[in-house]
Design an enzyme around this catalytic site. Structure first.
Site, PDB file in Angstrom:
ATOM      1  NE  ARG A 109      32.218  35.949  33.944  1.00 50.70           N
ATOM      2  CZ  ARG A 109      32.906  35.571  35.013  1.00 50.70           C
ATOM      3  NH1 ARG A 109      32.288  35.348  36.158  1.00 50.70           N
ATOM      4  NH2 ARG A 109      34.194  35.400  34.950  1.00 50.70           N
TER       5      ARG A 109
ATOM      6  NE  ARG B 272      42.405  32.967  42.193  1.00 55.32           N
ATOM      7  CZ  ARG B 272      41.201  33.474  41.965  1.00 55.32           C
ATOM      8  NH1 ARG B 272      40.558  34.118  42.896  1.00 55.32           N
ATOM      9  NH2 ARG B 272      40.660  33.324  40.788  1.00 55.32           N
TER      10      ARG B 272
ATOM     11  NE  ARG C  83      35.932  38.549  35.204  1.00 54.59           N
ATOM     12  CZ  ARG C  83      36.004  37.717  36.252  1.00 54.59           C
ATOM     13  NH1 ARG C  83      34.955  37.581  37.046  1.00 54.59           N
ATOM     14  NH2 ARG C  83      37.092  37.028  36.500  1.00 54.59           N
TER      15      ARG C  83
ATOM     16  CE  LYS D  98      36.363  30.818  42.740  1.00 51.17           C
ATOM     17  NZ  LYS D  98      36.372  30.472  41.305  1.00 51.17           N
TER      18      LYS D  98
ATOM     19  NE  ARG E  97      40.053  33.729  34.847  1.00 51.51           N
ATOM     20  CZ  ARG E  97      38.778  34.049  34.630  1.00 51.51           C
ATOM     21  NH1 ARG E  97      38.387  34.480  33.443  1.00 51.51           N
ATOM     22  NH2 ARG E  97      37.899  33.968  35.600  1.00 51.51           N
TER      23      ARG E  97
END
Ligand code: AP5
Length: 213
Positions: free
Chosen positions: A127, A88, A160, A13, A171
């Site tokens: 990431r 959300r 992160r 996204k 998540r």
């Protein structure tokens, strides 16, 4: 054009929103980015959000809705926008509808980025980012020239905290329980579109361009 980007963590996204916003001169509002900045600065919002974010839980609706309401009041969403990571939950989707109606703003589309769980885990475990300049990297597809340091300013890269695998899996669970119901909400509003987000970033962008043509 006023868009909502929906999809699980790691579905792309943010990557696609940044690219489309630059090409179409849209405001890109990522609630995740706003919250991470608030945590970094130690603001009241950041202090309240941090413990939820670390565990991969959603920050309470009232904090997030307040944040969006504030942006709408300040006129930030007047000229065309992409909401990335908001809404959300059903209460967030309902509040957004009310807030936009009050300001005579209509959503053009809600775009769902569809990707499998294992691809999410693969992407998020690779990431890395540069803390000062925010440049993003992904191992092994998009590695820096020198292992572990940013190409722009040679700062050591970081991950992160919520990209740790157990948090990513939580998540994904949270997404299924709390966010997936809004797919039906936007289907009922007749503005839902699904994109195959399991392709290369360029192929996803081409699919996106067709949807917003
Ligand atoms: P947020 O930052 O919104 O996290 P997220 O939705 O989990 O999104 P990500 O940034 O992880 O993924 P993305 O889909 O944007 O993918 P990206 O383009 O980055 O939220 C973080 C936390 O904040 C939440 O857990 C919650 O606590 C809180 N929060 C935020 N909004 C909230 C709300 N509305 N209500 C309550 N709480 C809220 O890509 C990921 C990686 O994959 C990158 O490395 C990228 O390079 C790579 N990649 C992208 N596309 C591709 C591709 N096509 N192929 C291969 N790799 C790709």
């Amino acid at each position: 054009m006023n868009l909502v980007f929906l999809g699980p963590p790691g579905s792309g996204k943010g990557t696609q929103a940044a690219r489309l916003a630059a090409e179409r001169h849209l405001v890109h509002l990522s609630t995740g980015d706003v919250l991470r900045e608030a945590v970094k600065l130690g603001t009241e919002l950041g202090k309240q959000a941090e413990s939820f974010m670390k565990k991969g839980e959603l920050v309470p609706d009232n904090l997030i809705i307040g944040l969006i309401e504030d942006r709408i009041k300040r006129g930030a969403l007047r000229e065309g926008f992409i909401l990335d990571g908001f809404p959300r939950t059903i209460p967030q989707a309902e509040s957004l509808k009310e807030m936009l109606e009050k300001h005579s703003i209509a959503l053009s589309k809600a775009i769902l980025f569809d990707v499998e769980d294992e691809e999410v885990v693969r992407r998020l475990s690779g990431r890395w980012y540069c803390p000062p300049c925010n440049a993003g990297y992904n191992y092994p597809a998009q590695m820096p020239q020198s292992d572990g340091v940013c190409d722009q300013d040679m700062t050591p890269l970081k991950r992160r905290p919520d990209d740790e695998e157990s948090v990513v899996r939580n998540r994904l669970e949270v997404y299924k329980k709390q966010t997936e119901p809004i797919i039906g909400f936007y289907r009922q509003e007749s503005i839902l579109t699904k994109i195959n987000a399991q392709q290369s970033p360029d192929a996803v962008f081409q699919s996106l361009l067709k949807e917003v043509a």
